[in-house]
Design a protein around this motif. Sequence first.
Motif, PDB file in Angstrom:
ATOM      1  N   UNK A 128      16.038  12.321 -12.205  1.00 52.67           N
ATOM      2  CA  UNK A 128      14.837  12.575 -11.396  1.00 52.67           C
ATOM      3  C   UNK A 128      13.830  13.416 -12.160  1.00 52.67           C
ATOM      4  N   UNK A 129      12.547  13.084 -12.102  1.00 48.50           N
ATOM      5  CA  UNK A 129      11.529  13.813 -12.872  1.00 48.50           C
ATOM      6  C   UNK A 129      11.116  15.139 -12.249  1.00 48.50           C
ATOM      7  N   UNK A 130      11.523  15.407 -11.007  1.00 47.12           N
ATOM      8  CA  UNK A 130      11.122  16.643 -10.344  1.00 47.12           C
ATOM      9  C   UNK A 130      12.141  16.995  -9.271  1.00 47.12           C
ATOM     10  N   UNK A 131      12.016  18.199  -8.752  1.00 47.48           N
ATOM     11  CA  UNK A 131      12.896  18.632  -7.659  1.00 47.48           C
ATOM     12  C   UNK A 131      12.638  17.800  -6.408  1.00 47.48           C
ATOM     13  N   UNK A 132      11.385  17.522  -6.134  1.00 50.08           N
ATOM     14  CA  UNK A 132      11.042  16.728  -4.952  1.00 50.08           C
ATOM     15  C   UNK A 132      11.640  15.330  -5.011  1.00 50.08           C
ATOM     16  N   UNK A 133      11.705  14.760  -6.212  1.00 49.67           N
ATOM     17  CA  UNK A 133      12.262  13.412  -6.345  1.00 49.67           C
ATOM     18  C   UNK A 133      13.753  13.378  -6.038  1.00 49.67           C
ATOM     19  N   UNK A 134      14.461  14.499  -6.269  1.00 54.57           N
ATOM     20  CA  UNK A 134      15.904  14.548  -6.056  1.00 54.57           C
ATOM     21  C   UNK A 134      16.275  15.131  -4.699  1.00 54.57           C
ATOM     22  N   UNK A 135      15.304  15.620  -3.929  1.00 60.91           N
ATOM     23  CA  UNK A 135      15.606  16.296  -2.672  1.00 60.91           C
ATOM     24  C   UNK A 135      15.884  15.302  -1.547  1.00 60.91           C
ATOM     25  N   UNK A 136      16.561  15.803  -0.522  1.00 59.93           N
ATOM     26  CA  UNK A 136      16.901  14.982   0.639  1.00 59.93           C
ATOM     27  C   UNK A 136      15.688  14.853   1.554  1.00 59.93           C
ATOM     28  N   UNK A 137      15.501  13.664   2.126  1.00 62.41           N
ATOM     29  CA  UNK A 137      14.381  13.428   3.037  1.00 62.41           C
ATOM     30  C   UNK A 137      14.873  13.296   4.476  1.00 62.41           C
ATOM     31  N   UNK A 138      13.927  13.372   5.410  1.00 60.21           N
ATOM     32  CA  UNK A 138      14.265  13.252   6.822  1.00 60.21           C
ATOM     33  C   UNK A 138      14.582  11.810   7.179  1.00 60.21           C
ATOM     34  N   UNK A 139      15.308  11.629   8.264  1.00 61.15           N
ATOM     35  CA  UNK A 139      15.625  10.293   8.763  1.00 61.15           C
ATOM     36  C   UNK A 139      14.380   9.672   9.391  1.00 61.15           C
ATOM     37  N   UNK A 140      14.465   8.389   9.717  1.00 59.50           N
ATOM     38  CA  UNK A 140      13.319   7.698  10.310  1.00 59.50           C
ATOM     39  C   UNK A 140      12.929   8.335  11.638  1.00 59.50           C
ATOM     40  N   UNK A 141      13.905   8.600  12.465  1.00 59.09           N
ATOM     41  CA  UNK A 141      13.602   9.149  13.791  1.00 59.09           C
ATOM     42  C   UNK A 141      12.963  10.521  13.681  1.00 59.09           C
ATOM     43  N   UNK A 153      -1.541  13.430   2.280  1.00 59.82           N
ATOM     44  CA  UNK A 153      -0.596  13.096   3.356  1.00 59.82           C
ATOM     45  C   UNK A 153       0.809  13.575   3.007  1.00 59.82           C
ATOM     46  N   UNK A 154       1.260  13.203   1.821  1.00 58.55           N
ATOM     47  CA  UNK A 154       2.625  13.506   1.410  1.00 58.55           C
ATOM     48  C   UNK A 154       2.832  15.015   1.304  1.00 58.55           C
ATOM     49  N   UNK A 155       1.853  15.719   0.744  1.00 55.04           N
ATOM     50  CA  UNK A 155       1.975  17.166   0.615  1.00 55.04           C
ATOM     51  C   UNK A 155       2.017  17.845   1.983  1.00 55.04           C
ATOM     52  N   UNK A 156       1.286  17.328   2.945  1.00 56.92           N
ATOM     53  CA  UNK A 156       1.168  17.973   4.250  1.00 56.92           C
ATOM     54  C   UNK A 156       2.443  17.861   5.071  1.00 56.92           C
ATOM     55  N   UNK A 157       3.129  16.718   5.014  1.00 53.33           N
ATOM     56  CA  UNK A 157       4.263  16.479   5.915  1.00 53.33           C
ATOM     57  C   UNK A 157       5.593  16.430   5.181  1.00 53.33           C
ATOM     58  N   UNK A 212       0.815  -1.207   0.000  1.00 53.76           N
ATOM     59  CA  UNK A 212       0.000   0.000   0.000  1.00 53.76           C
ATOM     60  C   UNK A 212       0.853   1.262   0.000  1.00 53.76           C
ATOM     61  N   UNK A 213       1.972   1.235   0.739  1.00 53.48           N
ATOM     62  CA  UNK A 213       2.801   2.435   0.881  1.00 53.48           C
ATOM     63  C   UNK A 213       3.665   2.698  -0.342  1.00 53.48           C
ATOM     64  N   UNK A 214       3.789   1.722  -1.225  1.00 56.20           N
ATOM     65  CA  UNK A 214       4.693   1.887  -2.362  1.00 56.20           C
ATOM     66  C   UNK A 214       4.173   2.898  -3.376  1.00 56.20           C
ATOM     67  N   UNK A 215       2.847   3.067  -3.473  1.00 56.84           N
ATOM     68  CA  UNK A 215       2.270   3.899  -4.534  1.00 56.84           C
ATOM     69  C   UNK A 215       2.760   5.348  -4.490  1.00 56.84           C
ATOM     70  N   UNK A 216       2.657   6.073  -3.367  1.00 52.06           N
ATOM     71  CA  UNK A 216       3.133   7.470  -3.373  1.00 52.06           C
ATOM     72  C   UNK A 216       4.642   7.578  -3.589  1.00 52.06           C
ATOM     73  N   UNK A 217       5.400   6.614  -3.076  1.00 49.58           N
ATOM     74  CA  UNK A 217       6.849   6.641  -3.277  1.00 49.58           C
ATOM     75  C   UNK A 217       7.194   6.457  -4.760  1.00 49.58           C
ATOM     76  N   UNK A 218       6.556   5.507  -5.417  1.00 50.95           N
ATOM     77  CA  UNK A 218       6.815   5.277  -6.842  1.00 50.95           C
ATOM     78  C   UNK A 218       6.401   6.479  -7.689  1.00 50.95           C
ATOM     79  N   UNK A 219       5.272   7.086  -7.361  1.00 48.41           N
ATOM     80  CA  UNK A 219       4.811   8.223  -8.157  1.00 48.41           C
ATOM     81  C   UNK A 219       5.757   9.409  -8.017  1.00 48.41           C
ATOM     82  N   UNK A 242       9.550  11.030   4.329  1.00 45.55           N
ATOM     83  CA  UNK A 242       9.451  10.056   3.231  1.00 45.55           C
ATOM     84  C   UNK A 242       8.029   9.512   3.075  1.00 45.55           C
ATOM     85  N   UNK A 243       7.655   9.272   1.825  1.00 42.54           N
ATOM     86  CA  UNK A 243       6.293   8.824   1.527  1.00 42.54           C
ATOM     87  C   UNK A 243       5.967   7.489   2.194  1.00 42.54           C
ATOM     88  N   UNK A 244       6.946   6.577   2.206  1.00 43.39           N
ATOM     89  CA  UNK A 244       6.691   5.259   2.782  1.00 43.39           C
ATOM     90  C   UNK A 244       6.370   5.315   4.262  1.00 43.39           C
TER      91      UNK A 244
END
Length: 334
Positions: free
Chosen positions: A113-126, A260-264, A18-25, A268-270
């Motif tokens: 990468x198809x967009x700036x968001x796809x190439x940007x750095x994401x937060x760590x798990x914690x 969800x993804x836009x808000x936070x 279920x979580x793979x869809x926003x990450x793949x897009x 990471x999407x997953x």
Amino acid sequence: RLIHGGQLLNGLAGPTVMNAAPFLSTTWFSPDERATATAIASLLNYLGAAGAFLVGPLVVPSPNGTSQLPLMLQSNTEHIKDRIEAVLYAEFGMVSLIFSAALAYFPSRPPFPPSVAAASQRLSYRRSFCRLLSNFRFLMIALAYAIPLGVFSGWSGVLDLILTPVHVSQVDAGWIGFWSIVGGCVVGIAMARFADFIRGMLKFILLLLLSGATLASTWFTLTCLTSVTHLPLTTATLYTSCILLGIFLNSSVPIFFELFVETVYPVPEGITCGVVTFLSNVFMGVLLFFLTFYHTEFSWFNWCLPGSCLLSLLLILCFRESYDRLYLDIVVSV
């Protein structure tokens, strides 16, 4: 033990799919294609559930109405067992084929990468979990998603039991579940394509879908109470109300994921979708837990549907939307 163990493993794999869809897009598609890609990837997963509504009743016969003679009963039980095993082996074969294909070839990302968001750095798990748990707006829409979708998942899983008191066979219940999911997939992809064309309308789309879900679930619940409401209880009304409910709720899934993804963002999407999927499973589990104690009468179960949809609608009305990921793509690109 084997049955519970197998279901546990299936449940553990579910959130990952279920979580793979926003990450793949985000990873593979441009900003004006993301919602559509999320809808296709997430809703095609639901087609498996739609197939289950058909395969179950059509391949495995119902034990109801069998002869009371011990020999005939034993023969019918063995036949049902053989048919269930055939379904399980067929599912195992399909899963093995897809898993082998993923092992053979499944690139992690495109060459560019198809967009700036796809190439940007994401937060760590914690930091991601801390950001999610401290974000009140995210918790609002997480509950708006988890409560009605969790209740609907538990309700649709025992739809044949709910419709048995109103003299609807398991085959008809299967067709109702099938068309509600297929309709939800079609409408969900159409809504997502609309969201790609007209950006910044995710909250408005969710308000429309949840309003429709509230009305459809209320119609179904009142129809089942024929002795009180005197509404016509026919196959057509049951089909229509159940299918409309499934269409409105199932088609809201990809819209919720994108919001969800836009808000936070930049969580990471997953992780984001994993949290809301977990919450949805919790509400479904709680509902089914109570069903084990109160299974002789289903009116309370039916009333949970409009109640959950109405609560979700109120949460979305109070939610203040933002599009951090989309803003990054537009501003940096310009």
